[in-house]
Enzyme design. Sequence first.
Site, PDB file in Angstrom:
ATOM      1  N   TYR A  35      -7.071  15.014   1.608  1.00 39.88           N
ATOM      2  CA  TYR A  35      -6.194  15.798   0.737  1.00 39.88           C
ATOM      3  C   TYR A  35      -7.047  16.531  -0.303  1.00 39.88           C
ATOM      4  O   TYR A  35      -8.282  16.485  -0.239  1.00 39.88           O
ATOM      5  CB  TYR A  35      -5.126  14.890   0.103  1.00 39.88           C
ATOM      6  CG  TYR A  35      -4.206  14.287   1.162  1.00 39.88           C
ATOM      7  CD1 TYR A  35      -3.459  15.123   2.002  1.00 39.88           C
ATOM      8  CD2 TYR A  35      -4.115  12.917   1.347  1.00 39.88           C
ATOM      9  CE1 TYR A  35      -2.639  14.588   2.993  1.00 39.88           C
ATOM     10  CE2 TYR A  35      -3.297  12.372   2.334  1.00 39.88           C
ATOM     11  CZ  TYR A  35      -2.557  13.220   3.158  1.00 39.88           C
ATOM     12  OH  TYR A  35      -1.764  12.709   4.133  1.00 39.88           O
ATOM     13  N   ARG A  60       1.237  -1.329   7.039  1.00 37.12           N
ATOM     14  CA  ARG A  60       2.169  -1.442   8.172  1.00 37.12           C
ATOM     15  C   ARG A  60       2.872  -2.791   8.261  1.00 37.12           C
ATOM     16  O   ARG A  60       4.092  -2.824   8.538  1.00 37.12           O
ATOM     17  CB  ARG A  60       1.449  -1.086   9.479  1.00 37.12           C
ATOM     18  CG  ARG A  60       1.178   0.418   9.577  1.00 37.12           C
ATOM     19  CD  ARG A  60       0.139   0.717  10.614  1.00 37.12           C
ATOM     20  NE  ARG A  60      -1.138   0.108  10.269  1.00 37.12           N
ATOM     21  CZ  ARG A  60      -2.199   0.080  11.057  1.00 37.12           C
ATOM     22  NH1 ARG A  60      -2.129   0.618  12.254  1.00 37.12           N
ATOM     23  NH2 ARG A  60      -3.321  -0.463  10.661  1.00 37.12           N
ATOM     24  N   SER A  69       0.841  -1.196   0.000  1.00 37.11           N
ATOM     25  CA  SER A  69       0.000   0.000   0.000  1.00 37.11           C
ATOM     26  C   SER A  69       0.882   1.253   0.000  1.00 37.11           C
ATOM     27  O   SER A  69       1.979   1.240   0.567  1.00 37.11           O
ATOM     28  CB  SER A  69      -0.856  -0.037   1.270  1.00 37.11           C
ATOM     29  OG  SER A  69      -1.968   0.810   1.145  1.00 37.11           O
TER      30      SER A  69
HETATM   31  C1  FMN Z   1       3.747   5.393   7.397  1.00 42.28           C
HETATM   32  C2  FMN Z   1       2.496   5.415   6.591  1.00 42.28           C
HETATM   33  C3  FMN Z   1       2.390   6.258   5.491  1.00 42.28           C
HETATM   34  C4  FMN Z   1       1.258   6.276   4.700  1.00 42.28           C
HETATM   35  N1  FMN Z   1       1.211   7.032   3.568  1.00 42.28           N
HETATM   36  C5  FMN Z   1       0.173   6.930   2.703  1.00 42.28           C
HETATM   37  C6  FMN Z   1       0.197   7.513   1.429  1.00 42.28           C
HETATM   38  O1  FMN Z   1       1.196   8.127   1.032  1.00 42.28           O
HETATM   39  N2  FMN Z   1      -0.873   7.405   0.631  1.00 42.28           N
HETATM   40  C7  FMN Z   1      -1.992   6.710   1.031  1.00 42.28           C
HETATM   41  O2  FMN Z   1      -2.960   6.632   0.298  1.00 42.28           O
HETATM   42  N3  FMN Z   1      -2.026   6.088   2.225  1.00 42.28           N
HETATM   43  C8  FMN Z   1      -0.969   6.158   3.054  1.00 42.28           C
HETATM   44  N4  FMN Z   1      -0.980   5.453   4.232  1.00 42.28           N
HETATM   45  C9  FMN Z   1      -2.132   4.588   4.549  1.00 42.28           C
HETATM   46  C10 FMN Z   1      -1.835   3.142   4.112  1.00 42.28           C
HETATM   47  O3  FMN Z   1      -1.700   3.048   2.711  1.00 42.28           O
HETATM   48  C11 FMN Z   1      -2.970   2.193   4.562  1.00 42.28           C
HETATM   49  O4  FMN Z   1      -4.153   2.579   3.933  1.00 42.28           O
HETATM   50  C12 FMN Z   1      -3.160   2.204   6.069  1.00 42.28           C
HETATM   51  O5  FMN Z   1      -1.924   2.179   6.753  1.00 42.28           O
HETATM   52  C13 FMN Z   1      -3.990   0.982   6.521  1.00 42.28           C
HETATM   53  O6  FMN Z   1      -3.354  -0.226   6.161  1.00 42.28           O
HETATM   54  P1  FMN Z   1      -2.575  -1.158   7.242  1.00 42.28           P
HETATM   55  O7  FMN Z   1      -3.570  -1.482   8.317  1.00 42.28           O
HETATM   56  O8  FMN Z   1      -2.167  -2.372   6.445  1.00 42.28           O
HETATM   57  O9  FMN Z   1      -1.412  -0.377   7.770  1.00 42.28           O
HETATM   58  C14 FMN Z   1       0.163   5.460   5.046  1.00 42.28           C
HETATM   59  C15 FMN Z   1       0.252   4.632   6.166  1.00 42.28           C
HETATM   60  C16 FMN Z   1       1.403   4.582   6.927  1.00 42.28           C
HETATM   61  C17 FMN Z   1       1.478   3.631   8.093  1.00 42.28           C
END
Ligand code: FMN
Length: 772
Positions: free
Chosen positions: A582, A724, A424
Site C-alpha cells: 500500500y 483467519r 489481526s
Molecule cells: C480477509 C482478510 C483481510 C485482511 N485485511 C487486512 C487488513 O485490512 N490489514 C492488514 O494489515 N492485514 C490484513 N490481512 C492480513 C492479516 O492481518 C494477517 O496478517 C494474515 O491473514 C496472516 O495471518 P493468519 O495466518 O492468521 O491469517 C487480511 C487477511 C485476511 C484473511
Amino acid sequence: MRIVCIGGGPAGLYFGILMKKENPAHQITVVERNRPYDTFGWGVVFSDATMENMRAWDVETADAIESAFNHWDDIEVLIKGRRMRTTGHGFVGIGRKKLLNILQQRCEQLGVELVFNQEVDSDLEFLDADLIVASDGVNSKMRNRYQAVFKPDLVVRPNRFIWLGTDKRFDAFTFDFRRTEHGWFQAHIYKFDEDTSTFIVETTEDTFKAQGLDKADEAASIGFCETLFAEVLEGAKLMSNAPHLRGSAWLNFGRLICGKWSHFNGRSHVALMGDAAHTAHFAIGSGTKLALEDAIELTKQFNTLGATRDKIPVVLAAYEQVRSVEVARMQNAARNAMEWFEVVGGRYADTLEPEQFMYSLLTRSQRISHENLRLRDKQWLEGYERWFAARSGLTVLADGPTVPPMFTPYTIRGVTLPNRIVVSPMAMYSAVDGMPNDFHLVHLGSRALGGAGLVFGEMTCVSPDARITPGCLGLWNDEQALAWKRLVDFIHTTPAKAGLQLGHSGRKGSTRVAWEGADQPLDEDNWPVISASAVPYLSNGAMPREMTREDMERVKADFGAAALRGVTAGFDVLELHCAHGYLLSSFLSPLTNRRTDEYGGSPENRARYPLEIFRAIRAIWPPERPISVRLSCHDWTDGGNTPEDAALFARLFKADGADMIDCSSGQVWYGEKPVYGRLFQTPFADKIRNEVGIATMAVGAISEADHANSIIAAGRADLCAIARPHLADPAWTLHEAAKIGMTSVAWPKQYRSAKIQHETNLARAAAGRSPS
Ligand SMILES: Cc1cc2nc3c(=O)[nH]c(=O)nc-3n(C[C@H](O)[C@H](O)[C@H](O)COP(=O)(O)O)c2cc1C
Ligand SMILES: Cc1cc2nc3c(=O)[nH]c(=O)nc-3n(C[C@H](O)[C@H](O)[C@H](O)COP(=O)(O)OP(=O)(O)OC[C@H]3O[C@@H](n4cnc5c(N)ncnc54)[C@H](O)[C@@H]3O)c2cc1C
C-alpha cells in the site's frame, strides 16, 4: 555384483554390510585411507526412530550399537553465572570409533573385504566394479571429479567450530555460553561412553578473528578453550583427535546438497552416499543418521527393483528420488537450530534473561513446542510459566496454578492488554462510504466477546481515495468517528482493548471487493491512484501517479486528522499500515520506489516519508497510548526488502517513538515467491524484537495456543496476531484456553452456562468418549 565403497565411514561400511547380507554372492570391498580403528571425531547421537530402522535391516548391528549406547535425559545450560537443568529429553550417544569398530567387525563377519591405508584418487582405479559408492565424506574426491554432473551446492556457514573431546564425564547434554571481551563462545558437550565426552566449541567468524584464533595452532586453541570453559571442565583437559587436519583446527560447517547423486563413468555406476552427497549440521546431530539411512534406502531399492548390473540405473534413480526429499526435509529442520547458534550471542545471550534464554534454546528448532516441553519436564515448564507470569506483573504463588504465557497481561505505555492474543486487522469490504455499520459492530463485537486481548478493526482509510475498494472503512469525517465510537464503546464492555489500523491503499486502490476479484480494477467509477513511483501492481491495474510534495502534504494531513478522530472514538492502540504494497509500503520497498529525490534510493531515504507520517500521528496520538507499525519484513522477491532492511526500518520508527512492530511480509510485488509454512513470519518478529530492542507482534499461520505460547514464552514476540482462525471462530481465544485446560479464563457472564459443558465435552473427547 562387484561393489566398491570408497571411504569406510558409517555410510560405506553399513552399505557393505546390508548388501552382503542380502546376497553373500555380491563381491564387496570397502577402501579406507585411514588405518583400522583410526578415526577422528568423538561421539554421535541417535534417535529411537533411527535405531528401529536399523533393527529392521540388521539386528546384529543394531544390538551391538544399542549395547554400547549411553543414554541420558537431562539438558544443562550455563550462562551468566547461572546453571539450569531440565530433564526428559532422551538422547543416546555412541563414540564414533566404537560405532566404526562395530561396523568393521560386522563387515568381517559377513565377508565384506576391508582395505585400509589406501587413499583412492579416482573411481577408475576399479574398472571391474559394477557399482562404486562414493562414501568418502564431505570433501569427497569422487564427487569433485564429476562436479559438472553432481552439481554440488555448498554453502559455507559463517560460524567457526572446533571438535574436541574431554575425559570428564558429563551427565547431561550441556550447553555452556561464555563471553570474552570479543564476543560469545558456546560449548556443546555430551558424553558418549563411560569416561569421554564430545566438546564442540563454536563462535562467530568476527569473534574468532578478534580473539586471534585465526593465528592460533591447535595447541593454542585448546589452551584457550580450556581457560574459557575452566568452570565446567573442573580441571579436565580438552583433547583433539584430528591430528591429520592441517591448518586451523577451527572449521566452518558447509551445508551441502547435490543436484544429482549418480553417474556412469563408462565402466561403472558411481553413486554418492552420506556426507559426500549432503550434510546436516551438528546442532541437530543427524549426519550419521542420514548416512545410515542412505545405505538402507539403496539396499531397499536393490531388493525391490533387482540387484543386477542392468538394474543399477533404475535403482539409483529411485534411491536419489526418495533420499533427496528426506535430506531436504532434514536440512530444513536443521536450519532453524543452526541459525539460532549463529546469532545467539548478539540476539539472545546479550538480551534475554537466563530463564528465557534457556527456553529459547530448548525450542530453537521450532519443532519442540510449549506443550511438548510440558510432556518432557512438567515441573521445569511450570516453574518457567510462573517466572514468566511474575515478569508480566501477575502475583504468582510458588505452588499455585500456572498461567500459560499467552494468557499473561501485557502493558505498553499506559495500556494493559488482558492477554497476548490480537485479532489481526482484516478487511471486510462491507462499508458504504467508509461508514462502520451493524455488520462491523457484530463482527468486531463478537471477537471482543471471544476473549482476544486486543481487537483491531480492518485497514481504515484516511480519505475516500485512500480506500482499497468501495467497501473499505474510513475515518475521514466526524460521522464515521461517531459510528466507530459505538463499536469501540462496545469492545470496552469486554476486557478487550480496541485497535485502529490507519492506512492508504496507494497503487493498490480503486479495486474490487475480495469476492469479486481481489486487486482487479473496478469495472466503473475508478479513481486516480498515487504511489511512491509510477509502478502498477498488476499489469492490467491502474498506473499510479508519482506523488508530488503537495500530495505528500495532503496525505499527511489526512493521516493526522484521522488519528485525531481515532482519539475521539476512544481507540486504545493505533497501528500505521506500512506493509503489503500500500502507499507507505510503496515508499519502503526498492521495487516500488524508483524516486530520484530525497525520498528514494537508500533505505533511510525510502523511509523518510513513512516516518514523516509517523511523526505527524505520534504528535497527535496521546502519549499514554501506544502506536505500532506494520511492516512487510520480506518482499520475497530478488532486489526487494529483506528482514535486514525491515530491522533497519524498525530502528528508525523506534527512534521516532514507535512502540511495536507488527511483523508481516509480502504482497508488495506481484511475482513474489513467499515461503509459507507454520509460523512462517515469526522469525522476523524474533529478529526485530531481539536485535532492535522493540516489542513485536508475530502474525501468520499461528493457529493454536501451543504456537502462541511457544512464541511468547521464547521471547520471539510480545503479542500474537491471529487473522483467519478468528474468521473461523470468533471465540478462538476462549476455545483455545479450554483446549489446553486453562479453565480460569473468564467467559462473558451471559455465556457462562456453556463454559463447563464445553470444557467437559473437550475432556470427554480427549478421553475418547462421546459428548455428555
Ligand atoms: C480477509 C482478510 C483481510 C485482511 N485485511 C487486512 C487488513 O485490512 N490489514 C492488514 O494489515 N492485514 C490484513 N490481512 C492480513 C492479516 O492481518 C494477517 O496478517 C494474515 O491473514 C496472516 O495471518 P493468519 O495466518 O492468521 O491469517 C487480511 C487477511 C485476511 C484473511
Ligand atoms: C562437529 C561435528 C559433530 C557431529 N556430530 C554428529 C552427531 O552428533 N550425530 C551424527 O549423527 N553426526 C554427527 N556429525 C556428522 C557425522 O560425523 C557425519 O555426518 C557422518 O560421519 C557421515 O558419514 P559418512 O560415512 O558419509 O562420512 P565420513 O564419516 O566422513 O566417512 C568418510 C570416510 O571416507 C574416508 N575417505 C575420504 N576420502 C577418501 C579417499 N580418497 N580414499 C579413501 N578413503 C577416503 C575418510 O577417511 C572417512 O573414514 C558431526 C559432524 C561434525 C563435524
